[in-house]
Design a protein around this motif. Structure first.
Motif, PDB file in Angstrom:
ATOM      1  N   LEU A  38       0.828  -1.207   0.000  1.00 24.27           N
ATOM      2  CA  LEU A  38       0.000   0.000   0.000  1.00 24.27           C
ATOM      3  C   LEU A  38       0.863   1.258   0.000  1.00 24.27           C
ATOM      4  O   LEU A  38       0.564   2.230  -0.705  1.00 24.27           O
ATOM      5  CB  LEU A  38      -0.945   0.000   1.199  1.00 24.27           C
ATOM      6  CG  LEU A  38      -2.110  -0.986   1.129  1.00 24.27           C
ATOM      7  CD1 LEU A  38      -2.843  -1.030   2.471  1.00 24.27           C
ATOM      8  CD2 LEU A  38      -3.061  -0.615   0.009  1.00 24.27           C
ATOM      9  N   GLN A  39       1.934   1.249   0.789  1.00 23.27           N
ATOM     10  CA  GLN A  39       2.845   2.392   0.804  1.00 23.27           C
ATOM     11  C   GLN A  39       3.505   2.568  -0.553  1.00 23.27           C
ATOM     12  O   GLN A  39       3.642   3.689  -1.060  1.00 23.27           O
ATOM     13  CB  GLN A  39       3.914   2.212   1.881  1.00 23.27           C
ATOM     14  CG  GLN A  39       3.400   2.362   3.284  1.00 23.27           C
ATOM     15  CD  GLN A  39       4.477   2.099   4.328  1.00 23.27           C
ATOM     16  OE1 GLN A  39       5.535   1.524   4.035  1.00 23.27           O
ATOM     17  NE2 GLN A  39       4.209   2.505   5.558  1.00 23.27           N
ATOM     18  N   GLU A  40       3.917   1.462  -1.148  1.00 27.53           N
ATOM     19  CA  GLU A  40       4.546   1.510  -2.459  1.00 27.53           C
ATOM     20  C   GLU A  40       3.569   2.055  -3.503  1.00 27.53           C
ATOM     21  O   GLU A  40       3.932   2.880  -4.341  1.00 27.53           O
ATOM     22  CB  GLU A  40       5.006   0.098  -2.846  1.00 27.53           C
ATOM     23  CG  GLU A  40       5.943   0.040  -4.020  1.00 27.53           C
ATOM     24  CD  GLU A  40       6.426  -1.376  -4.249  1.00 27.53           C
ATOM     25  OE1 GLU A  40       6.311  -1.854  -5.390  1.00 27.53           O
ATOM     26  OE2 GLU A  40       6.906  -2.017  -3.285  1.00 27.53           O
ATOM     27  N   ARG A  41       2.320   1.615  -3.430  1.00 26.77           N
ATOM     28  CA  ARG A  41       1.297   2.093  -4.364  1.00 26.77           C
ATOM     29  C   ARG A  41       1.077   3.589  -4.199  1.00 26.77           C
ATOM     30  O   ARG A  41       0.978   4.333  -5.183  1.00 26.77           O
ATOM     31  CB  ARG A  41      -0.014   1.354  -4.134  1.00 26.77           C
ATOM     32  CG  ARG A  41      -1.118   1.801  -5.114  1.00 26.77           C
ATOM     33  CD  ARG A  41      -2.453   1.322  -4.691  1.00 26.77           C
ATOM     34  NE  ARG A  41      -2.871   2.047  -3.482  1.00 26.77           N
ATOM     35  CZ  ARG A  41      -4.007   1.874  -2.872  1.00 26.77           C
ATOM     36  NH1 ARG A  41      -4.848   0.954  -3.298  1.00 26.77           N
ATOM     37  NH2 ARG A  41      -4.323   2.571  -1.810  1.00 26.77           N
ATOM     38  N   ASP A  42       1.021   4.052  -2.961  1.00 28.99           N
ATOM     39  CA  ASP A  42       0.833   5.483  -2.714  1.00 28.99           C
ATOM     40  C   ASP A  42       1.999   6.296  -3.262  1.00 28.99           C
ATOM     41  O   ASP A  42       1.802   7.384  -3.812  1.00 28.99           O
ATOM     42  CB  ASP A  42       0.646   5.749  -1.221  1.00 28.99           C
ATOM     43  CG  ASP A  42      -0.692   5.249  -0.698  1.00 28.99           C
ATOM     44  OD1 ASP A  42      -1.605   5.005  -1.516  1.00 28.99           O
ATOM     45  OD2 ASP A  42      -0.819   5.095   0.541  1.00 28.99           O
ATOM     46  N   ALA A  43       3.208   5.773  -3.119  1.00 27.65           N
ATOM     47  CA  ALA A  43       4.383   6.475  -3.638  1.00 27.65           C
ATOM     48  C   ALA A  43       4.321   6.559  -5.162  1.00 27.65           C
ATOM     49  O   ALA A  43       4.594   7.619  -5.747  1.00 27.65           O
ATOM     50  CB  ALA A  43       5.665   5.765  -3.190  1.00 27.65           C
ATOM     51  N   LYS A  45       1.626   6.391  -7.005  1.00 27.58           N
ATOM     52  CA  LYS A  45       0.504   7.282  -7.336  1.00 27.58           C
ATOM     53  C   LYS A  45       0.937   8.739  -7.229  1.00 27.58           C
ATOM     54  O   LYS A  45       0.601   9.555  -8.097  1.00 27.58           O
ATOM     55  CB  LYS A  45      -0.677   7.007  -6.410  1.00 27.58           C
ATOM     56  CG  LYS A  45      -1.910   7.817  -6.737  1.00 27.58           C
ATOM     57  CD  LYS A  45      -3.032   7.477  -5.761  1.00 27.58           C
ATOM     58  CE  LYS A  45      -4.290   8.251  -6.048  1.00 27.58           C
ATOM     59  NZ  LYS A  45      -4.176   9.678  -5.966  1.00 27.58           N
ATOM     60  N   SER A  46       1.689   9.066  -6.200  1.00 30.15           N
ATOM     61  CA  SER A  46       2.166  10.437  -6.029  1.00 30.15           C
ATOM     62  C   SER A  46       3.073  10.845  -7.176  1.00 30.15           C
ATOM     63  O   SER A  46       2.977  11.969  -7.692  1.00 30.15           O
ATOM     64  CB  SER A  46       2.921  10.584  -4.708  1.00 30.15           C
ATOM     65  OG  SER A  46       2.050  10.397  -3.623  1.00 30.15           O
ATOM     66  N   ASP A  49       0.907  11.383 -10.244  1.00 31.64           N
ATOM     67  CA  ASP A  49       0.190  12.655 -10.118  1.00 31.64           C
ATOM     68  C   ASP A  49       1.111  13.836 -10.410  1.00 31.64           C
ATOM     69  O   ASP A  49       0.712  14.803 -11.077  1.00 31.64           O
ATOM     70  CB  ASP A  49      -0.417  12.799  -8.724  1.00 31.64           C
ATOM     71  CG  ASP A  49      -1.597  11.876  -8.493  1.00 31.64           C
ATOM     72  OD1 ASP A  49      -2.164  11.367  -9.488  1.00 31.64           O
ATOM     73  OD2 ASP A  49      -1.958  11.661  -7.305  1.00 31.64           O
TER      74      ASP A  49
END
Length: 58
Positions: A38-43, A45-46, A49
């Motif tokens: 999840l942390q990797e996905r958020d990174a 995604k950022s 973006d």
């Protein structure tokens, strides 16, 4: 005869406890891996973006 039944029952209970313990450990490992992913996905995604914002400015 009764001793054999209790021995068999005890063996089955021990097997169930071992399986439960193994599944609990596996669940903990998977929970940690899920958190990491999840942390990797958020990174990622950022980063995406950020790239999209830059492209909008062009």
């Amino acid at each position: 005869m009764d001793t054999e039944l209790f021995t068999d029952l005890e063996r089955r209970v021990e097997t169930l406890v071992e399986r439960y313990t193994a599944l609990k450990r596996e669940n903990d490992v998977l929970r940690e891996e899920n958190g990491r992913l999840l942390q990797e996905r958020d990174a990622v995604k950022s980063r995406i973006d950020g790239v999209l914002r830059k492209l909008e400015g062009i």
